[in-house]
Design an enzyme around this catalytic site. Structure first.
Site, PDB file in Angstrom:
ATOM      1  N   LYS A 152      -1.234   2.035  -0.242  1.00 34.36           N
ATOM      2  CA  LYS A 152      -2.234   2.962  -0.990  1.00 34.36           C
ATOM      3  C   LYS A 152      -2.545   2.297  -2.155  1.00 34.36           C
ATOM      4  O   LYS A 152      -3.606   2.510  -2.791  1.00 34.36           O
ATOM      5  CB  LYS A 152      -1.573   4.407  -1.041  1.00 34.36           C
ATOM      6  CG  LYS A 152      -1.249   5.126   0.282  1.00 34.36           C
ATOM      7  CD  LYS A 152      -2.605   5.127   1.181  1.00 34.36           C
ATOM      8  CE  LYS A 152      -2.305   5.980   2.366  1.00 34.36           C
ATOM      9  NZ  LYS A 152      -1.700   5.469   3.392  1.00 34.36           N
ATOM     10  N   GLU A 186      -1.205   9.997  -8.781  1.00 36.46           N
ATOM     11  CA  GLU A 186      -2.752  10.425  -8.824  1.00 36.46           C
ATOM     12  C   GLU A 186      -3.094  11.756  -9.310  1.00 36.46           C
ATOM     13  O   GLU A 186      -2.150  12.719  -9.137  1.00 36.46           O
ATOM     14  CB  GLU A 186      -2.880  10.447  -7.369  1.00 36.46           C
ATOM     15  CG  GLU A 186      -4.388  10.439  -6.978  1.00 36.46           C
ATOM     16  CD  GLU A 186      -4.601   9.978  -5.453  1.00 36.46           C
ATOM     17  OE1 GLU A 186      -5.008   8.968  -5.022  1.00 36.46           O
ATOM     18  OE2 GLU A 186      -4.444  11.098  -4.796  1.00 36.46           O
ATOM     19  N   HIS A 221      -0.739  20.291   2.418  1.00 38.63           N
ATOM     20  CA  HIS A 221      -1.329  19.075   2.520  1.00 38.63           C
ATOM     21  C   HIS A 221      -1.494  18.625   3.995  1.00 38.63           C
ATOM     22  O   HIS A 221      -1.865  17.671   4.245  1.00 38.63           O
ATOM     23  CB  HIS A 221      -0.690  17.944   1.685  1.00 38.63           C
ATOM     24  CG  HIS A 221      -0.567  17.943   0.573  1.00 38.63           C
ATOM     25  ND1 HIS A 221      -1.464  18.286  -0.415  1.00 38.63           N
ATOM     26  CD2 HIS A 221       0.775  18.239  -0.311  1.00 38.63           C
ATOM     27  CE1 HIS A 221      -0.755  18.300  -1.757  1.00 38.63           C
ATOM     28  NE2 HIS A 221       0.409  18.348  -1.505  1.00 38.63           N
ATOM     29  N   ARG A 259      -7.222   4.553  12.147  1.00 37.68           N
ATOM     30  CA  ARG A 259      -7.024   4.971  13.350  1.00 37.68           C
ATOM     31  C   ARG A 259      -7.718   6.037  13.866  1.00 37.68           C
ATOM     32  O   ARG A 259      -8.694   6.474  12.924  1.00 37.68           O
ATOM     33  CB  ARG A 259      -5.303   5.524  13.502  1.00 37.68           C
ATOM     34  CG  ARG A 259      -5.272   6.563  12.368  1.00 37.68           C
ATOM     35  CD  ARG A 259      -3.797   7.153  12.685  1.00 37.68           C
ATOM     36  NE  ARG A 259      -3.466   7.895  11.622  1.00 37.68           N
ATOM     37  CZ  ARG A 259      -3.962   9.124  11.250  1.00 37.68           C
ATOM     38  NH1 ARG A 259      -4.548   9.517  11.920  1.00 37.68           N
ATOM     39  NH2 ARG A 259      -3.455   9.686  10.135  1.00 37.68           N
TER      40      ARG A 259
END
Length: 657
Positions: free
Chosen positions: A121, A205, A240, A296
């Site tokens: 990431k 983040e 989430h 994916r």
């Protein structure tokens, strides 16, 4: 990826509904399918549907579906010329994709290098910045010293997210509101990340409290063509984890929608991407920021299929054969609106605790698409994700799609396994959702709907009829024509228990000052109210429970099991009791230690999620009845308190994915 040889034998390195979904397309295309199964999945639907199936190993995913070497060995022995990983498990494992390439087995997905580029990431965000794609502020560096991460968190500001650098699917992620919470959250994310992805690196983040989650479906072939197939809104989430998704994302100006699509294409081209992928953005006040790329097929791909009229699995197979994309960007047309609900085996009222167990009855609604990997008689295993199915509705408008899905959910009959169907139905009718006022942190209502008063006498009437029969010739109770009758039934609906006494003449009961005539059928109760006959369906369960359909609610009831209550009362206050099957991944206390209210006791991993059990009262730890790494069953006492008799050790749990 440039191999033009047709795929004849396809190995599906997955299970459940996505494996069944892939089998359906492969069968339509005349491709022979090879399934894999663990000990827990020997009789599963994907095994029954495939042309052949190979045993993979024990039930735990680490010893079966995540064993890349074993999967590849079976692929060779079975003569597979391609492997479709679905989503989850090995689908974003760059080493597995590269190994497939090396051994001459086509991997239905991007190259190992592309997966590696987006799987990191931190590195992915650097690539996106270079490609001109906006990203959120935070820390994406390689230096993972806790002190440095803590300092970077302070510089980024709060609230913030700690995310597994190799994560995805909402796993390995914690929201932190202030610096005092950082250390505990960091340790939890690192532990989850290492267990789920084999990598405990994290990134930080900045958190946007009222952002929307909007993602763009991209597709690229090996001939240099890359397009986007519209977008999806996935803002309805809990911890989430997506709950309801829809396409296209509503209330987005055309210019902004186009900018997001073009940014998604630029992101894919930056890593020479080939295959199906999804670029996820956060959208806030007209600005969008790159979150991550899923290399994916997505769980929510059916809504894109509905509005585009395309089969994305067929696209994946065509691209793997070296064929060009079936459409150009200008040829992509969207029709209507689609919405998908994820049906999970989970206890919403208990904080979305995952559930497992047999499915004794199952009736799917008509008029919507059902993607599932179970049927009546199957079971949801405690070893894997607790998703039961996806229900997808398509309409000419957003309102029509949501109305169709709500209606479908209202007719769903599944049990006795607890599931989130009633919550999904409520969400499809919530004013904030229908008006698109929700966001990723919109509080999903978890309080159970109030039980209608009429449910109790109907349940008691049904149970009494099952025990003794309601016809006079079925009872030896001194029945005389015209005399008042009396029936008693102990009823349990959820955790609420009542003993109800019903009176009335033959064929009628007295309720709240009125006499209500009734008729009992094999699968329903008919009740006359205010001059109208109303029919209430009742679906029996082989385990002795029932599902009552009352208006828009499905109410699960059963005869009150006093032994169950005694067992519950016996363990109440014992300490920490396992709320589900799982693995003890961390013990946070020791015998003889004094603990305070809300202090973490241990961490239990179940169905890819961690659940922290906390002390509900202060007390003294008398004994730890488990060890790290133990597989434990639901209801097992894990921690015993010295003052258990006073209830000092009642546990409560919290979940995070």
């Amino acid at each position: 990826m440039t191999n033009s040889k047709p795929i004849r034998r396809l190995l599906i390195a997955n299970r459940g509904e996505i494996a069944v979904r892939i089998i359906k397309t492969a069968r339509r295309l005349g491709i022979h399918t090879i399934a894999l199964y663990s000990d827990a999945d020997q009789g599963a639907m994907h095994v029954r549907e495939a042309d052949e199936a190979w045993h993979l190993g024990p039930a735990p995913a680490r010893e079966s579906y995540l064993d890349a070497a074993k999967v590849l060995r079976i692929a060779r022995e079975a003569g597979a010329d391609a492997v479709h990983p679905g989503y989850g498990f090995l689908s974003e494992n760059s080493d597995f994709a590269s190994a497939c390439e090396t051994q001459g087995v086509r991997f239905i997905g991007p190259s190992g290098a592309a997966i590696l580029a987006m799987g990191d990431k931190s590195g992915a965000k650097a690539l996106m910045l270079a490609a001109g794609v906006p990203v959120l502020p935070g820390y994406h560096g390689q230096d993972q010293r806790p002190a440095l991460l803590r300092d970077q968190a302070s510089q980024t500001g709060f609230p913030l997210l700690i995310k597994a650098a190799s994560g995805g699917g909402g796993k390995g992620m914690r929201r932190v509101e202030q610096i005092d919470e950082f250390d505990e959250a960091l340790a939890a994310v690192k532990r989850e990340a290492l267990a789920a992805f084999g990598d405990d690196n994290v990134l930080l983040e900045r958190y946007l409290p009222k952002a929307r989650h909007v993602e763009v479906q991209i597709f690229a072939d090996s001939l240099g063509n890359t397009i986007y197939l519209g977008d999806r809104d996935c803002s309805l989430q809990r911890r989430h984890q997506k709950v309801i998704e829809e396409a296209p994302a509503p209330d987005i100006p055309p210019q902004l929608r186009q900018a997001m699509g073009e940014a998604a294409v630029a992101a894919a081209r930056a890593i020479d991407y080939v295959g199906a992928g999804t670029i996820e953005f956060l959208l806030c006040e007209g600005e969008f920021f790159f979150m991550e790329m899923n290399t994916r097929l997505q769980v929510e791909h059916p809504v894109t299929e509905c509005v585009t009229g395309q089969d994305l699995v067929a696209w994946q197979l065509a691209v793997a054969e070296g064929q060009p994309l079936p459409l150009t960007q200008d040829e992509v047309k969207l029709c209507g609106h689609a919405v998908e609900a994820r049906l999970y085996a989970e206890d919403v009222g208990a904080g979305f605790l995952p559930a497992s167990g047999p499915i004794h009855w199952l009736h799917w609604p008509e008029g919507v698409r059902i993607d599932t990997g179970v049927a009546a008689g199957d079971a949801v295993s405690p070893y894997y994700d607790p998703m039961i199915a996806k229900l997808i509705a398509h309409g000419q408008s957003r309102a029509e799609a949501f109305a169709r899905l709500a209606e479908a959910l209202s007719t769903l009959a599944l049990g006795p396994l607890v599931h989130n169907g009633p919550l999904l139905q409520r969400l499809c009718q919530e004013p904030d959702v229908l008006a698109m006022r929700h966001h990723t942190q919109w509080p999903i209502p978890t309080e159970p709907q109030a039980i209608p008063a009429l449910a109790w006498p109907l349940a008691a009437l049904w149970l009494a009829s099952r025990v003794a029969g309601m016809a006079p010739w079925q009872r030896a109770n001194g029945f005389r024509l015209g005399h008042r009758q009396h029936w008693t039934a102990a009823v349990r609906i959820g955790e609420e228990r009542r003993v109800l006494s019903l009176t009335g003449a033959e064929g009628a009961i007295d309720w709240q000052g009125s006499r209500l005539p009734y008729e009992l059928g094999p699968d329903h109760i008919r009740l006359q109210q205010e001059g109208r006959w109303l029919r209430y369906p009742v679906q029996p369960d082989a385990a002795g429970a029932f599902l009552l359909r009352l208006g828009e609610q499905s109410i699960h009831f059963e005869a009150d099991d006093q032994q169950h209550q005694a067992h519950h009362d016996h363990h109440k206050g014992s300490g920490a009791v396992a709320p589900m099957h799982g693995i003890v991944v961390a013990l946070l206390v020791e015998a003889g230690q004094s603990v305070q209210k809300n202090q973490p006791l241990l961490v239990l991993e179940a169905m890819k999620m961690e659940h922290t059990l906390r002390a509900e009262h202060e007390g003294m730890i008398a004994a730890l009845l488990c060890q790290q790494g133990d597989q434990v069953s639901q209801g097992t006492v894990l921690v015993h308190f010295a003052d258990a008799d006073t209830g000092a050790g009642e546990n409560k749990q919290e979940s995070a994915s």
